[in-house]
Design a protein around this motif. Structure first.
Motif, mmCIF file in Angstrom:
data_model
loop_
_atom_site.group_PDB
_atom_site.id
_atom_site.type_symbol
_atom_site.label_atom_id
_atom_site.label_comp_id
_atom_site.label_asym_id
_atom_site.label_seq_id
_atom_site.Cartn_x
_atom_site.Cartn_y
_atom_site.Cartn_z
ATOM 1 N N GLU A 237 1.207 -1.275 0.297
ATOM 2 C CA GLU A 237 -0.166 0.399 -0.376
ATOM 3 C C GLU A 237 0.351 1.012 0.223
ATOM 4 O O GLU A 237 0.740 2.014 -0.585
ATOM 5 C CB GLU A 237 -0.641 -0.291 1.355
ATOM 6 C CG GLU A 237 -1.916 -1.495 1.084
ATOM 7 C CD GLU A 237 -2.784 -0.769 2.389
ATOM 8 O OE1 GLU A 237 -2.495 -0.401 3.610
ATOM 9 O OE2 GLU A 237 -3.745 -2.022 2.264
ATOM 10 N N THR A 238 2.081 1.342 0.957
ATOM 11 C CA THR A 238 2.493 2.476 0.883
ATOM 12 C C THR A 238 3.338 2.480 -0.644
ATOM 13 O O THR A 238 4.019 4.051 -0.449
ATOM 14 C CB THR A 238 3.991 2.408 2.277
ATOM 15 O OG1 THR A 238 3.501 2.120 2.741
ATOM 16 C CG2 THR A 238 4.892 3.646 2.140
ATOM 17 N N LEU A 239 3.526 1.577 -1.529
ATOM 18 C CA LEU A 239 4.738 1.725 -2.331
ATOM 19 C C LEU A 239 3.797 2.406 -3.587
ATOM 20 O O LEU A 239 4.069 3.204 -4.190
ATOM 21 C CB LEU A 239 4.800 0.186 -2.915
ATOM 22 C CG LEU A 239 5.844 0.098 -4.274
ATOM 23 C CD1 LEU A 239 7.624 0.788 -4.159
ATOM 24 C CD2 LEU A 239 6.329 -0.870 -4.272
ATOM 25 N N MET A 240 2.551 1.605 -3.358
ATOM 26 C CA MET A 240 1.492 2.942 -4.267
ATOM 27 C C MET A 240 0.843 3.825 -3.797
ATOM 28 O O MET A 240 0.939 4.644 -4.703
ATOM 29 C CB MET A 240 -0.316 1.531 -4.071
ATOM 30 C CG MET A 240 0.531 -0.144 -4.883
ATOM 31 S SD MET A 240 -1.868 -0.410 -4.843
ATOM 32 C CE MET A 240 -2.045 0.269 -5.893
ATOM 33 N N ARG A 241 1.697 3.861 -2.782
ATOM 34 C CA ARG A 241 0.608 5.562 -2.480
ATOM 35 C C ARG A 241 1.984 6.540 -2.695
ATOM 36 O O ARG A 241 1.776 7.578 -3.575
ATOM 37 C CB ARG A 241 0.873 5.456 -1.079
ATOM 38 C CG ARG A 241 0.939 7.450 -0.592
ATOM 39 C CD ARG A 241 0.443 7.544 0.857
ATOM 40 N NE ARG A 241 1.359 7.007 1.760
ATOM 41 C CZ ARG A 241 2.377 6.815 2.028
ATOM 42 N NH1 ARG A 241 2.507 7.785 1.877
ATOM 43 N NH2 ARG A 241 2.376 5.897 2.708
ATOM 44 N N LEU A 242 3.261 5.530 -3.054
ATOM 45 C CA LEU A 242 4.976 6.512 -3.264
ATOM 46 C C LEU A 242 4.277 6.379 -4.772
ATOM 47 O O LEU A 242 5.158 7.926 -4.984
ATOM 48 C CB LEU A 242 6.061 5.573 -2.768
ATOM 49 C CG LEU A 242 5.723 5.807 -1.494
ATOM 50 C CD1 LEU A 242 7.337 5.201 -0.975
ATOM 51 C CD2 LEU A 242 5.830 7.453 -0.613
ATOM 52 N N SER A 243 4.019 5.366 -5.316
ATOM 53 C CA SER A 243 4.375 5.100 -7.165
ATOM 54 C C SER A 243 3.036 6.708 -7.490
ATOM 55 O O SER A 243 4.033 7.403 -8.436
ATOM 56 C CB SER A 243 3.935 4.494 -7.109
ATOM 57 O OG SER A 243 4.583 3.419 -7.035
ATOM 58 N N ASP A 244 1.924 6.484 -6.980
ATOM 59 C CA ASP A 244 0.685 7.626 -6.901
ATOM 60 C C ASP A 244 1.605 9.396 -7.238
ATOM 61 O O ASP A 244 1.079 10.044 -7.778
ATOM 62 C CB ASP A 244 -0.589 7.377 -6.309
ATOM 63 C CG ASP A 244 -0.942 5.507 -6.871
ATOM 64 O OD1 ASP A 244 -0.822 5.889 -7.360
ATOM 65 O OD2 ASP A 244 -2.226 5.952 -5.838
ATOM 66 N N PHE A 245 2.481 9.496 -6.202
ATOM 67 C CA PHE A 245 2.881 10.999 -6.301
ATOM 68 C C PHE A 245 3.513 11.369 -7.005
ATOM 69 O O PHE A 245 3.646 12.294 -8.112
ATOM 70 C CB PHE A 245 3.425 10.447 -4.452
ATOM 71 C CG PHE A 245 4.430 11.793 -4.351
ATOM 72 C CD1 PHE A 245 4.271 13.057 -4.600
ATOM 73 C CD2 PHE A 245 6.495 11.858 -4.782
ATOM 74 C CE1 PHE A 245 4.902 14.400 -3.711
ATOM 75 C CE2 PHE A 245 6.916 13.333 -4.666
ATOM 76 C CZ PHE A 245 6.089 14.265 -4.188
ATOM 77 N N TRP A 246 4.931 10.347 -7.289
ATOM 78 C CA TRP A 246 5.151 10.385 -8.997
ATOM 79 C C TRP A 246 4.129 10.604 -9.812
ATOM 80 O O TRP A 246 4.414 11.427 -10.940
ATOM 81 C CB TRP A 246 6.250 9.529 -9.039
ATOM 82 C CG TRP A 246 7.819 9.312 -8.035
ATOM 83 C CD1 TRP A 246 7.384 8.794 -7.260
ATOM 84 C CD2 TRP A 246 8.529 10.793 -7.407
ATOM 85 N NE1 TRP A 246 8.613 9.228 -6.413
ATOM 86 C CE2 TRP A 246 9.413 9.777 -6.463
ATOM 87 C CE3 TRP A 246 8.747 11.574 -8.059
ATOM 88 C CZ2 TRP A 246 10.391 11.712 -6.212
ATOM 89 C CZ3 TRP A 246 9.458 13.245 -7.797
ATOM 90 C CH2 TRP A 246 10.352 12.471 -6.792
#
Length: 266
Positions: A237-246
């Motif tokens: 979930e954190t990885l997806m959130r960070l990816s969404d940021f970029w």
């Protein structure tokens, strides 16, 4: 007759002095008790015991309304508990009674950094002038500059905080993150890497490093890092959130390019 009057006067004076002493002693006891209660609350706040601190502060606020020391700590308790609106009101009440309260301005700016970066920048810009040698103020000022897209100024501000207190870790990590956000990803990674690899690294530091790993095209390394301290589901979930940021930044940059706006704005 005269001696009788003198004796009477001495009794009156003695009674007055005794009453004054009792009053002063009582006042001193109340002051000492208040100071002790505040000291205990500060220990509770420092240890994360917000529930007991809040209970005690609420009771004290009834006995000592409009006391800035109590109001400031009520603001801190509510901010720590995520009750941001209540915290803002308590900070504002504190500042109304004590406009020069550094801690109240700092606490208010930390809330605004999350949802009103322009307001946070205004507060911290003023604080940086009042406290030019306070590394925490200068570091937070750098964060506000970053959030408002003023990356080069933010990086210079972090360097200033580091020069004031070289032992302070936060401005160095923030400098690395700011470099990454402004496109200098490898330089940012090089700065944050040793802190993220430390055995006592804070989760926020590791997350910042994972964010830059994604920007550098290293999603597998970012995932492994997140899984080193998070359950797999939370790491995903954190990885997806960070990816969404970029992804969000890319979409915003494309939209601004179409409108002809400057590409280095946030």
């Amino acid at each position: 007759m005269e001696n009788r009057q003198r004796r009477k006067m001495r009794k009156i004076i003695s009674l007055f002095l005794m009453t004054s002493c009792f009053a002063l002693a009582n006042c001193a006891n109340k002051t000492n008790s208040f100071d002790r209660d505040i000291a205990v609350i500060d220990i509770q706040l420092g240890s994360g015991d917000f529930e007991h601190a809040n209970t005690k502060l609420t009771a004290m606020n009834l006995d000592h309304p409009n006391n800035p020391d109590i109001l400031l700590r009520l603001a801190e308790v509510n901010r720590a508990a995520g009750r941001q609106l209540a915290a803002i009101e308590f900070y504002k009440k504190t500042l109304k009674l004590n406009p020069a309260s550094r801690d109240a301005w700092m606490g208010l700016s930390k809330i605004y950094l999350k949802n009103k970066p322009a307001a946070a920048l205004e507060i911290l810009e003023n604080l940086s002038k009042l406290y030019p040698n306070d590394p925490q103020v200068i570091d937070d000022y750098g964060v506000a500059l970053d959030l408002n897209g003023r990356y080069e100024e933010a990086q210079n501000t972090y360097k200033r905080a580091i020069s004031i207190d070289p032992s302070m870790i936060s401005p160095e990590i923030n400098l690395g993150l700011s470099l990454g956000l402004s496109g200098q990803v490898r330089q940012g990674l090089a700065i944050i890497r040793p802190y993220a690899a430390a055995s006592d690294a804070a989760p926020r530091t590791k997350e910042n490093y994972a964010l830059l790993l994604l920007a550098n095209g290293q999603p597998d390394e970012a995932r492994l890092l997140l899984e080193s301290y998070l359950p797999r589901k939370d790491a995903n979930e954190t990885l997806m959130r960070l990816s969404d940021f970029w992804g969000g930044r890319a979409e915003l940059a494309r939209a601004r390019a179409i409108r002809g706006e400057c590409c280095n704005k946030p």
